[in-house]
Design an enzyme around this catalytic site. Structure first.
Site, PDB file in Angstrom:
ATOM      1  CG  HIS A 239     -17.510   0.535  12.448  1.00  0.00           C
ATOM      2  ND1 HIS A 239     -18.350   1.312  13.437  1.00  0.00           N
ATOM      3  CD2 HIS A 239     -18.253   0.299  11.671  1.00  0.00           C
ATOM      4  CE1 HIS A 239     -19.385   1.879  12.949  1.00  0.00           C
ATOM      5  NE2 HIS A 239     -19.300   1.077  11.718  1.00  0.00           N
TER       6      HIS A 239
ATOM      7  CG  ASP B 249      -2.031   1.066   1.227  1.00  0.00           C
ATOM      8  OD1 ASP B 249      -2.179   1.615  -0.069  1.00  0.00           O
ATOM      9  OD2 ASP B 249      -2.701   1.219   1.927  1.00  0.00           O
TER      10      ASP B 249
HETATM   11 CA    CA Z   1      -4.281   2.571  -0.372  1.00  0.00          CA
END
Ligand code: CA
Length: 744
Positions: free
Chosen positions: A665, A331
């Site tokens: 959440h 990421d």
């Molecule tokens: Ca991302």
């Protein structure tokens, strides 16, 4: 114990609180302000109007630096409250306002816009897009908006559900609107700002964790007419390529790649346009699934993921590309803000583009050619040893190969720097980076990857090196080797946030300040420091989650002044001048990424998280605060429903929670703005649980409809899991365990 304010209604209207009628002085000052069209000439001559803040980062360089020098180190102790404007969203604000011709333009969650008299705060107009609430659940990291763009006589904003709006600057009326999505059933949303290049408005999108295929689109600023689209990753080569750049890109992917998942590369935040070179720069994101071996089994660089791309804005054709993280598994987006600057390097003036992307390296590239000039780590980096200057490629260490065994990896997927704007001050020659030090433990899920249309498809697991349900107390942590083992020989795992002053020429740290606040060791530490702005007064401004607006000496990092704003902040501040007065403005309200626990010490805990624009000037007073919230002492009563469901159902519920619910959440205990602790659902929530999930009955409050992702049985299992979790909390409370106390 709840860390969650009792009120979290999200009403998409704007209200005005601070309002003073125009005075004669104000009218005179506004008359003096020449109203000129906004065009390339004005953008290139911004030095002529130092009081203006014309783009998100003030100028075309996106420097987040202002040449205004009325507020200085000598007088900044007198900087205080001028006026404020209340907003109603509690989702959190990430935009930096724009001020031009005496008017301040700001934006908020879902794409709302407001225009104010920049001297008095008087509301001129507001705009609220009617959005499709189904898109609310498709955000990875909060319902936010990163700003507007201005051009000609118009204001541009993108709504969460993918529409690009052109509004008339004078009254906010809609000039045109276009649907920018190629597929409305996939996980596309927009949280980023539009950017302008010549007379085109360019917009990207988000959704790489879902099943988005990234692209940017260009429209005529006057008419909204579609001009071109650039896809950042190829689609299935068997279907052919939409434009020629995708053919070489496809050679860096396995032909059997998971094309149906979209494969990300989304342009969810930064762009920049250089009117002199006529180049548009865009930063691209990660792919889903995160592990490359799942999405592109034969490997490859997977162009153009995690890259900076230079496009010809007139044609949409690629001029050069530089990939920061080839074949990204972590990421490591390269969507972070990019700053254009002129630097003297080895005795030569170079036109550079600078970025501190998530992967931890600070890049200086020649922005004409894309040539790597230098790259050095600005934070702890263990996934690569260095970036090879000859090849321009990172040299991976193997420490980040989490595919067969869990690994502790620096930086984590939140990055060593995220969307929070950095600033380049040409006077000091330094770049100021809101940096984060937090490695994570990554591992692979046991079950095989299964594509879920419109759902989360990242398919890897990670935990932070902190106590808590999303960290070392999680069920997952119990299945992993202890941190002492995983962390042996690795950097310090204490989670912290820093404001770092970086010398981009020497590629060295000039100074740093720890911005962890009271939260060293927890995730709140790295989100405490917001975006930054610097000024010719040798000042550096940063808002904090604690509610303090800090003003530092830009040369030394010494803190000169700290204003109690009474609101948590993450957006970058900005400054402008009207008449003889220099103002500083910041949008308040925290949220966005996962990790902002509502805990004591955070202004949002004390005063709530309703958005507010706060403006300061020399000689100003104290900021008026909202009433303090009452926090219930939680854990006083046992859960209202008995434990239920089989072990298998509870386990299924946990799996479904991690896949579908955790992004908002997060660690279940109510992270982020306006997101409730699901272990403390009231009787109504329990009773309406099924309708909330499958009929979208709370979509207007941000809780989307999951009927396309969850079955009746799934919802039952989720409910069983949440009730079980409520009991676990109760049991820990009654045993006196400190399950959620922030580390000091
Ligand atoms: Ca991302």
């Amino acid at each position: 114990m709840t860390h969650f304010p009792t009120v979290w209604l999200l009403v998409f209207t704007w209200t005005l609180v601070a309002c003073t009628p125009s005075t004669n002085t104000e009218i005179a000052a506004r008359k003096k302000t020449a109203v000129a069209p906004i065009d390339n000439q004005r953008l290139s001559n911004l030095a002529q109007e130092p009081g203006t803040w014309l783009t998100g980062g003030r100028d075309y360089q996106q420097s987040y630096y202002s040449p205004l020098g009325q507020i200085t180190a000598d007088n900044v102790s007198r900087l205080g409250y001028a006026w404020h404007y209340d907003l109603t969203s509690e989702f959190g604000f990430e935009a930096t306002p724009i001020v031009v011709d005496g008017v301040l333009y700001g934006s908020g969650p879902t794409g709302t816009v407001f225009a104010l008299d920049a001297m008095s705060g008087r509301e001129l107009w507001t705009f609220t897009p009617q959005i499709d609430n189904d898109f609310v659940r498709k955000v990875c990291c909060g319902v936010v908006n990163r700003g507007v763009a201005l051009w000609g006589d118009k204001v541009f904003v993108a709504s969460l559900d993918g529409y690009l709006y052109a509004l008339n600057r004078n009254d906010g009326s809609q000039a045109w609107r276009v649907d920018t999505f190629t597929d409305r059933d996939r996980g596309y949303t927009i949280t980023g700002a539009p950017y302008i290049a010549n007379d085109l408005v360019i917009i990207g999108n988000a959704g790489a964790e879902f099943d988005a295929r990234g692209y940017v689109s260009a429209y005529d600023t006057r008419t909204g007419e579609y001009r071109w689209r650039f896809f950042t990753v190829p689609g299935d080569p068997k279907q052919g390529f939409e434009h020629p750049e995708l053919e070489p890109a496809a050679k860096t992917w396995d032909p059997t790649s998971l094309w149906q998942v979209g494969l990300g590369g989304t342009v969810w935040d930064a762009m920049a346009f250089d009117p002199e070179l006529n180049l548009l720069y865009i930063g691209t994101g990660n792919a889903a699934p995160y592990p490359r071996k799942l999405r592109s089994p034969a490997g490859g660089d997977n162009l153009y993921l995690a890259s900076i791309l230079a496009l010809n804005p007139d044609t949409g054709r690629l001029v050069w590309h530089y990939q920061t993280t080839p074949g990204d598994n972590w990421d490591f987006t390269a969507t972070q803000k990019m700053i254009l600057a002129e630097l003297e390097i080895d005795g030569k003036q170079r036109r550079v583009i600078m970025q501190a992307p998530k992967n931890g390296f600070f890049y200086v590239l020649d922005r004409l050619t894309g040539e790597l000039i230098s790259a050095q780590p600005y934070a702890n980096v263990t996934w690569a040893s260095h970036v090879d200057n000859a090849t321009g490629r990172p040299v991976e260490t193997g420490q980040a190969e989490y595919f067969n065994e869990p690994k502790l990896i620096f930086p984590g997927p939140q990055g060593a720097h995220n969307w929070q704007p950095m600033s380049f001050n040409p006077d000091t020659g330094l770049v100021y980076i809101p940096a984060m030090e937090a490695g994570v433990i990554w591992t692979m899920p046991e079950e095989p990857f299964e594509y879920q249309k419109g759902g989360l498809n990242s398919h890897s697991l990670y935990i932070f090196t902190t106590p808590g349900e999303w960290g070392l107390d999680s069920a997952l942590a119990n299945t992993l080797p202890p941190l002492e083992v995983l962390g042996a020989g690795q950097p310090d795992t204490t989670i912290r946030g820093f404001l770092r002053a970086w010398d981009p020429v020497k590629q060295t740290l000039a100074w740093e300040r720890d911005t962890s606040g009271p939260w060293t060791g927890t995730m709140n530490a790295f989100w405490n420091g917001g975006g930054v702005m610097s000024s010719a007064g040798n000042l550096l401004f940063q808002g904090r989650g604690t509610g303090r607006l800090a003003v530092l000496d830009a040369t030394t990092g010494e803190e000169l002044h700290s204003i109690d704003v009474g609101a948590s902040m993450m957006a970058a501040p900005m400054t402008y001048q009207i008449g003889n007065t220099q103002y500083v403005a910041i949008l308040t309200g925290i949220g966005g990424g996962n990790g902002n626990d509502y805990v004591p010490g955070m202004a949002a805990y004390t005063y709530g998280n309703q958005g507010r624009l706060v403006v300061f000037k020399l000689g100003g007073g104290e900021v008026p605060k909202r009433p303090e919230l009452q926090h219930e002492e939680a854990g006083q009563e046992p859960p209202s429903l008995p434990r239920r469901g089989t072990e298998a159902q509870v386990a299924l519920g946990e799996k479904l929670f991690l896949r579908n619910c955790a992004k908002c959440h997060a660690n279940i205990d109510g992270r982020g703005a306006g997101i409730p602790d699901l272990r403390q659902m009231d009787e109504t929530a329990h009773r309406e649980f099924r309708e909330i999930l499958l009929e979208g009955t709370r979509a207007d409050r941000g809780m989307g409809n999951f009927s396309d992702l969850l079955s009746e049985e799934d919802v039952e299992a989720l409910h069983d899991y949440l009730i079980d979790q409520a009991w676990q909390v109760w049991e820990k409370q009654t045993q006196g365990a400190e399950w959620h106390k922030p580390a000091q």
